[in-house]
Design an enzyme around this catalytic site. Structure first.
Site, PDB file in Angstrom:
ATOM      1  N   MET A 119      46.270  52.794  38.144  1.00  0.00           N
ATOM      2  CA  MET A 119      46.489  52.964  39.746  1.00  0.00           C
ATOM      3  C   MET A 119      48.062  52.536  39.293  1.00  0.00           C
ATOM      4  O   MET A 119      48.939  51.887  38.514  1.00  0.00           O
ATOM      5  CB  MET A 119      45.791  50.862  39.782  1.00  0.00           C
ATOM      6  CG  MET A 119      44.342  50.714  40.325  1.00  0.00           C
ATOM      7  SD  MET A 119      43.946  49.733  40.039  1.00  0.00           S
ATOM      8  CE  MET A 119      43.285  48.906  38.538  1.00  0.00           C
ATOM      9  N   CYS A 122      51.572  40.788  37.983  1.00  0.00           N
ATOM     10  CA  CYS A 122      50.858  41.725  37.881  1.00  0.00           C
ATOM     11  C   CYS A 122      51.525  42.599  38.588  1.00  0.00           C
ATOM     12  O   CYS A 122      52.030  42.595  39.604  1.00  0.00           O
ATOM     13  CB  CYS A 122      49.578  41.184  39.100  1.00  0.00           C
ATOM     14  SG  CYS A 122      48.512  42.279  39.111  1.00  0.00           S
ATOM     15  N   CYS A 174      46.085  39.998  43.696  1.00  0.00           N
ATOM     16  CA  CYS A 174      45.922  41.144  42.695  1.00  0.00           C
ATOM     17  C   CYS A 174      44.411  40.973  42.462  1.00  0.00           C
ATOM     18  O   CYS A 174      44.030  42.479  42.563  1.00  0.00           O
ATOM     19  CB  CYS A 174      47.129  41.492  41.665  1.00  0.00           C
ATOM     20  SG  CYS A 174      47.294  42.783  41.652  1.00  0.00           S
ATOM     21  N   GLY A 198      46.947  52.220  30.264  1.00  0.00           N
ATOM     22  CA  GLY A 198      47.461  52.090  29.901  1.00  0.00           C
ATOM     23  C   GLY A 198      47.666  51.201  28.375  1.00  0.00           C
ATOM     24  O   GLY A 198      49.125  51.090  27.367  1.00  0.00           O
ATOM     25  N   GLY A 199      47.000  49.653  28.514  1.00  0.00           N
ATOM     26  CA  GLY A 199      47.080  49.004  27.667  1.00  0.00           C
ATOM     27  C   GLY A 199      46.052  49.183  26.746  1.00  0.00           C
ATOM     28  O   GLY A 199      44.996  50.078  27.119  1.00  0.00           O
ATOM     29  N   ASP A 255      43.918  47.001  26.001  1.00  0.00           N
ATOM     30  CA  ASP A 255      42.066  46.242  26.788  1.00  0.00           C
ATOM     31  C   ASP A 255      41.445  46.840  27.623  1.00  0.00           C
ATOM     32  O   ASP A 255      40.307  47.363  26.984  1.00  0.00           O
ATOM     33  CB  ASP A 255      42.528  44.597  27.227  1.00  0.00           C
ATOM     34  CG  ASP A 255      43.024  43.762  26.607  1.00  0.00           C
ATOM     35  OD1 ASP A 255      43.302  43.628  25.080  1.00  0.00           O
ATOM     36  OD2 ASP A 255      44.608  43.238  26.788  1.00  0.00           O
ATOM     37  N   MET A 280      42.552  51.645  34.312  1.00  0.00           N
ATOM     38  CA  MET A 280      42.934  52.326  32.759  1.00  0.00           C
ATOM     39  C   MET A 280      44.497  51.665  32.978  1.00  0.00           C
ATOM     40  O   MET A 280      45.291  52.592  33.750  1.00  0.00           O
ATOM     41  CB  MET A 280      42.668  53.537  32.355  1.00  0.00           C
ATOM     42  CG  MET A 280      41.007  52.826  32.070  1.00  0.00           C
ATOM     43  SD  MET A 280      40.698  54.731  31.150  1.00  0.00           S
ATOM     44  CE  MET A 280      41.797  54.859  29.739  1.00  0.00           C
TER      45      MET A 280
END
Length: 377
Positions: free
Chosen positions: A42, A204, A107, A19-20, A22, A17
């Site tokens: 992360m 990223c 990434c 924090g967005g 999606d 997750m």
């Protein structure tokens, strides 16, 4: 008619997750489908922005809010060292070599679907999931095929092209069949804290910042001559690493009385520290008919046959181009284009498709115009 309800409660999915919206909706949908969902944030970069605000703190707070709203446990894991060693060092090395890297591809391969997957295994995960717009299907032989996301504008298979079968078999993509506006509507209907949060852009995990200033922090700039391919000196450049093939902005050159067309970066000479420029969007120096690629990865684990015709992308959100693949004994390949392609950029990813299926990809090493290598690095 009998309705079969699947019991997913014994299947644990660890969701990365950010924090967005999606990844928030990804966690929500999995929870609604009855999975045992665990959220993990992360932290991969010491990311105080240009205003002195630590964006990771804000993002983690949003993860905490959403996890609470959904009713799932959540944790935070720090991958700053892994990110530096596996992604950022590669990023710097590519720029030093005069190339334009794609850190998002690396990434995904090394952090989101490797370091994170290893951590999820410690949490006894059966699967991991994030907020990627991609889809997967498993055939009768148990091979997982990766398909484009239903939202063509958001499809992220380009960035997932280096994933292996082992990684895909452990991954779920719950929003891959949705359009972005649908994802926002789901978030709004559920009252999620991230429903109206704007999408992140930029490198990223590093995000939006003054790229030139950021890069100069890590690599010393070496100004040099800016010239036409005919040898006419046009000024000076700030450092080859700041320019990419096909770039128009930031050259500081105007048209002239004979030709009012804009100027573009058409090549680099790393040894002589020369930036080559030319006029016209379709300048011949920008048009390639083939490329060479290395670091080839095939998502099913099976390489297409020699001479296979397929389509490819050379940049994110670029239209597909028909190509034919030819292998070499050293593990590299030549990719011949059906039609000339503009601004093929060494360091970027070339990604192959068969219809909607993403077959895999590689790294662009050089571009050619009718077998003559273009002066791109």
């Amino acid at each position: 008619m009998m309705v079969i309800v699947l019991d997913n409660s014994n299947i644990r999915v660890v969701v990365g997750m950010s924090g967005g919206v999606d990844s928030s909706v990804t966690a929500l949908l999995l929870k609604q489908q009855g999975y045992d969902v665990v959220g993990v944030f992360m932290k991969n970069w010491d990311d105080t922005d240009e205003n002195g605000v630590c964006t990771a703190t804000t993002d983690y707070e949003d993860v905490a809010k959403v996890a609470s709203e959904i009713g799932i446990p959540y944790y935070s894991i720090n991958f700053e060292k892994e990110y530096w060693d596996r992604v950022f060092q590669y990023f710097l090395d590519e720029y030093k070599a005069g190339r334009t890297p794609n850190p998002d591809v690396m990434c995904n391969k090394e952090i989101k679907f490797k370091a994170f997957l290893d951590y999820a295994d410690q949490l006894n995960a059966d699967y991991i999931a994030m907020g990627h717009y991609a889809q997967v299907k498993t055939d009768e032989n148990g091979i997982v095929h990766m398909l484009r996301g239903a939202d063509g504008n958001k499809d992220q298979t380009y960035f997932l092209s280096q994933l292996s079968q082992d990684q895909l078999k452990k991954s779920l993509f719950p929003i891959g069949h949705l359009q972005k506006p649908e994802v926002r509507k789901i978030a709004e209907a559920a009252g999620l804290a991230t429903a109206k949060k704007k999408d992140s852009t930029g490198i990223c995990f590093i995000g939006e910042r003054n790229f030139k200033q950021f890069l100069s922090t890590y690599l010393p700039a070496q100004p040099g001559k800016m010239m036409t391919v005919d040898g006419v000196e046009m000024g000076t450049h700030d450092g080859l690493m700041y320019y990419t093939i096909g770039q128009r902005q930031g050259l500081g050159i105007g048209g002239n009385s004979d030709n009012s067309e804009p100027w573009f970066v058409v090549g680099k000479d790393l040894d002589k520290n020369i930036l080559y420029v030319g006029q016209g969007f379709d300048n011949p120096a920008l048009m390639a008919t083939s490329l060479s690629a290395s670091n080839l990865n095939w998502t099913t684990g099976q390489a297409p046959a020699e001479g296979t015709h397929m389509t490819a992308k050379f940049r994110y959100r670029q239209r597909d181009t028909g190509v034919t693949l030819h292998y070499h004994d050293d593990g590299t390949a030549t990719v011949d284009f059906d039609v000339p392609v503009r601004a093929i950029t060494p360091g970027q990813a070339v990604v192959f498709y068969d219809g909607d299926e993403c077959l895999g990809g590689g790294t662009i090493d050089a571009a050619y115009a009718h077998t003559n290598e273009l002066q791109y690095v």
